[in-house]
Design a protein around this motif. Structure first.
Motif, PDB file in Angstrom:
ATOM      1  N   ILE A 160       0.880  -1.169   0.000  1.00 63.00           N
ATOM      2  CA  ILE A 160       0.000   0.000   0.000  1.00 63.00           C
ATOM      3  C   ILE A 160       0.913   1.213   0.000  1.00 63.00           C
ATOM      4  O   ILE A 160       1.661   1.420   0.962  1.00 63.00           O
ATOM      5  CB  ILE A 160      -0.947  -0.006   1.217  1.00 63.00           C
ATOM      6  N   PRO A 161       0.901   1.986  -1.090  1.00 62.07           N
ATOM      7  CA  PRO A 161       1.823   3.118  -1.219  1.00 62.07           C
ATOM      8  C   PRO A 161       1.633   4.171  -0.129  1.00 62.07           C
ATOM      9  O   PRO A 161       0.544   4.324   0.424  1.00 62.07           O
ATOM     10  CB  PRO A 161       1.468   3.710  -2.588  1.00 62.07           C
ATOM     11  N   GLY A 162       2.729   4.882   0.152  1.00 65.06           N
ATOM     12  CA  GLY A 162       2.695   5.982   1.110  1.00 65.06           C
ATOM     13  C   GLY A 162       2.924   5.516   2.532  1.00 65.06           C
ATOM     14  O   GLY A 162       2.962   4.322   2.822  1.00 65.06           O
ATOM     15  N   ALA A 163       3.048   6.481   3.423  1.00 66.33           N
ATOM     16  CA  ALA A 163       3.347   6.185   4.822  1.00 66.33           C
ATOM     17  C   ALA A 163       2.154   6.383   5.749  1.00 66.33           C
ATOM     18  O   ALA A 163       2.112   5.826   6.839  1.00 66.33           O
ATOM     19  CB  ALA A 163       4.493   7.075   5.302  1.00 66.33           C
ATOM     20  N   GLU A 164       1.170   7.155   5.325  1.00 72.40           N
ATOM     21  CA  GLU A 164       0.093   7.560   6.222  1.00 72.40           C
ATOM     22  C   GLU A 164      -0.716   6.374   6.759  1.00 72.40           C
ATOM     23  O   GLU A 164      -0.963   6.269   7.965  1.00 72.40           O
ATOM     24  CB  GLU A 164      -0.826   8.541   5.503  1.00 72.40           C
ATOM     25  N   PHE A 165      -1.139   5.463   5.898  1.00 72.46           N
ATOM     26  CA  PHE A 165      -1.915   4.305   6.344  1.00 72.46           C
ATOM     27  C   PHE A 165      -1.049   3.387   7.212  1.00 72.46           C
ATOM     28  O   PHE A 165      -1.508   2.863   8.227  1.00 72.46           O
ATOM     29  CB  PHE A 165      -2.482   3.535   5.144  1.00 72.46           C
ATOM     30  N   TYR A 166       0.202   3.214   6.837  1.00 70.78           N
ATOM     31  CA  TYR A 166       1.123   2.405   7.640  1.00 70.78           C
ATOM     32  C   TYR A 166       1.191   2.948   9.071  1.00 70.78           C
ATOM     33  O   TYR A 166       1.102   2.187  10.034  1.00 70.78           O
ATOM     34  CB  TYR A 166       2.523   2.392   7.021  1.00 70.78           C
ATOM     35  N   HIS A 167       1.330   4.252   9.214  1.00 71.70           N
ATOM     36  CA  HIS A 167       1.416   4.845  10.550  1.00 71.70           C
ATOM     37  C   HIS A 167       0.123   4.650  11.333  1.00 71.70           C
ATOM     38  O   HIS A 167       0.163   4.436  12.544  1.00 71.70           O
ATOM     39  CB  HIS A 167       1.811   6.315  10.469  1.00 71.70           C
ATOM     40  N   LYS A 168      -1.011   4.715  10.650  1.00 69.28           N
ATOM     41  CA  LYS A 168      -2.284   4.472  11.337  1.00 69.28           C
ATOM     42  C   LYS A 168      -2.360   3.023  11.799  1.00 69.28           C
ATOM     43  O   LYS A 168      -2.733   2.740  12.939  1.00 69.28           O
ATOM     44  CB  LYS A 168      -3.465   4.813  10.418  1.00 69.28           C
ATOM     45  N   ILE A 169      -1.994   2.081  10.943  1.00 63.07           N
ATOM     46  CA  ILE A 169      -1.998   0.665  11.323  1.00 63.07           C
ATOM     47  C   ILE A 169      -1.027   0.445  12.480  1.00 63.07           C
ATOM     48  O   ILE A 169      -1.347  -0.227  13.460  1.00 63.07           O
ATOM     49  CB  ILE A 169      -1.647  -0.235  10.118  1.00 63.07           C
ATOM     50  N   LEU A 170       0.171   1.009  12.396  1.00 58.58           N
ATOM     51  CA  LEU A 170       1.162   0.862  13.455  1.00 58.58           C
ATOM     52  C   LEU A 170       0.631   1.400  14.776  1.00 58.58           C
ATOM     53  O   LEU A 170       0.855   0.799  15.830  1.00 58.58           O
ATOM     54  CB  LEU A 170       2.451   1.584  13.054  1.00 58.58           C
ATOM     55  N   SER A 171      -0.109   2.489  14.723  1.00 60.26           N
ATOM     56  CA  SER A 171      -0.631   3.090  15.953  1.00 60.26           C
ATOM     57  C   SER A 171      -1.627   2.168  16.661  1.00 60.26           C
ATOM     58  O   SER A 171      -1.866   2.316  17.856  1.00 60.26           O
ATOM     59  CB  SER A 171      -1.291   4.442  15.660  1.00 60.26           C
ATOM     60  N   LEU A 172      -2.188   1.202  15.954  1.00 62.45           N
ATOM     61  CA  LEU A 172      -3.131   0.272  16.577  1.00 62.45           C
ATOM     62  C   LEU A 172      -2.431  -0.640  17.576  1.00 62.45           C
ATOM     63  O   LEU A 172      -3.061  -1.155  18.491  1.00 62.45           O
ATOM     64  CB  LEU A 172      -3.845  -0.574  15.514  1.00 62.45           C
ATOM     65  N   TRP A 173      -1.133  -0.861  17.386  1.00 60.91           N
ATOM     66  CA  TRP A 173      -0.385  -1.736  18.291  1.00 60.91           C
ATOM     67  C   TRP A 173       0.402  -0.949  19.336  1.00 60.91           C
ATOM     68  O   TRP A 173       0.904  -1.519  20.286  1.00 60.91           O
ATOM     69  CB  TRP A 173       0.569  -2.635  17.512  1.00 60.91           C
ATOM     70  N   ILE A 174       0.535   0.348  19.135  1.00 63.33           N
ATOM     71  CA  ILE A 174       1.263   1.182  20.090  1.00 63.33           C
ATOM     72  C   ILE A 174       0.227   1.945  20.897  1.00 63.33           C
ATOM     73  O   ILE A 174      -0.586   2.671  20.332  1.00 63.33           O
ATOM     74  CB  ILE A 174       2.222   2.149  19.360  1.00 63.33           C
ATOM     75  N   GLY A 175       0.239   1.760  22.186  1.00 62.08           N
ATOM     76  CA  GLY A 175      -0.770   2.386  23.031  1.00 62.08           C
ATOM     77  C   GLY A 175      -1.812   1.346  23.408  1.00 62.08           C
ATOM     78  O   GLY A 175      -1.488   0.337  24.017  1.00 62.08           O
ATOM     79  N   LYS A 176      -3.039   1.537  22.965  1.00 56.57           N
ATOM     80  CA  LYS A 176      -4.088   0.570  23.292  1.00 56.57           C
ATOM     81  C   LYS A 176      -3.970  -0.659  22.382  1.00 56.57           C
ATOM     82  O   LYS A 176      -3.616  -0.541  21.216  1.00 56.57           O
ATOM     83  CB  LYS A 176      -5.470   1.197  23.160  1.00 56.57           C
ATOM     84  N   PRO A 177      -4.255  -1.843  22.905  1.00 60.53           N
ATOM     85  CA  PRO A 177      -4.113  -3.055  22.095  1.00 60.53           C
ATOM     86  C   PRO A 177      -5.156  -3.123  20.981  1.00 60.53           C
ATOM     87  O   PRO A 177      -6.283  -2.660  21.150  1.00 60.53           O
ATOM     88  CB  PRO A 177      -4.301  -4.189  23.089  1.00 60.53           C
ATOM     89  N   LEU A 178      -4.769  -3.700  19.837  1.00 65.22           N
ATOM     90  CA  LEU A 178      -5.665  -3.889  18.702  1.00 65.22           C
ATOM     91  C   LEU A 178      -6.790  -4.848  19.078  1.00 65.22           C
ATOM     92  O   LEU A 178      -7.923  -4.635  18.741  1.00 65.22           O
ATOM     93  CB  LEU A 178      -4.878  -4.436  17.512  1.00 65.22           C
ATOM     94  N   GLN A 179      -6.440  -5.911  19.776  1.00 66.03           N
ATOM     95  CA  GLN A 179      -7.439  -6.865  20.254  1.00 66.03           C
ATOM     96  C   GLN A 179      -6.923  -7.483  21.529  1.00 66.03           C
ATOM     97  O   GLN A 179      -5.752  -7.382  21.845  1.00 66.03           O
ATOM     98  CB  GLN A 179      -7.740  -7.919  19.194  1.00 66.03           C
ATOM     99  N   LYS A 180      -7.796  -8.111  22.280  1.00 64.49           N
ATOM    100  CA  LYS A 180      -7.418  -8.657  23.581  1.00 64.49           C
ATOM    101  C   LYS A 180      -6.559  -9.913  23.486  1.00 64.49           C
ATOM    102  O   LYS A 180      -5.774 -10.188  24.361  1.00 64.49           O
ATOM    103  CB  LYS A 180      -8.660  -8.938  24.413  1.00 64.49           C
ATOM    104  N   SER A 181      -6.704 -10.689  22.423  1.00 57.94           N
ATOM    105  CA  SER A 181      -5.925 -11.933  22.302  1.00 57.94           C
ATOM    106  C   SER A 181      -4.567 -11.670  21.706  1.00 57.94           C
ATOM    107  O   SER A 181      -4.315 -10.652  21.132  1.00 57.94           O
ATOM    108  CB  SER A 181      -6.671 -12.937  21.465  1.00 57.94           C
TER     109      SER A 181
END
Length: 86
Positions: free
Chosen positions: A65-86
């Motif tokens: 997926i070209p560009g950095a913006e979506f990557y940073h959003k996806i990465l932010s899902l794992w940094i801070g609050k968890p993406l999912q409980k499992s």
């Protein structure tokens, strides 16, 4: 992709979901309805300059997926609050 879709729905605001609609569709397409995703499957998401976000499964590239913006959003899902409980 059910779990992946649910996680994205829970972690993207309505505005973000609309803004990244094409990227979300491409990201979900990488996983073909969860085909081949089982315990022990290794998913890697990297940012490669000049290419963008590169997703791989067990070492095999699924797509870019070209560009950095979506990557940073996806990465932010794992940094801070968890993406999912499992």
């Amino acid at each position: 992709t059910g779990t992946v879709q649910q996680s994205l729905d829970q972690n993207f605001s309505a505005g973000e979901a609309q803004r990244f609609a094409a990227e979300i569709a491409a990201f979900l397409a990488f996983f073909h309805e969860g085909e081949g995703l089982k315990e022990g499957t290794e998913i890697t998401i990297d940012f490669v300059p000049e290419r963008g976000m590169v997703a791989s499964k067990d070492g095999k590239e699924l797509g870019v997926i070209p560009g950095a913006e979506f990557y940073h959003k996806i990465l932010s899902l794992w940094i801070g609050k968890p993406l999912q409980k499992s």
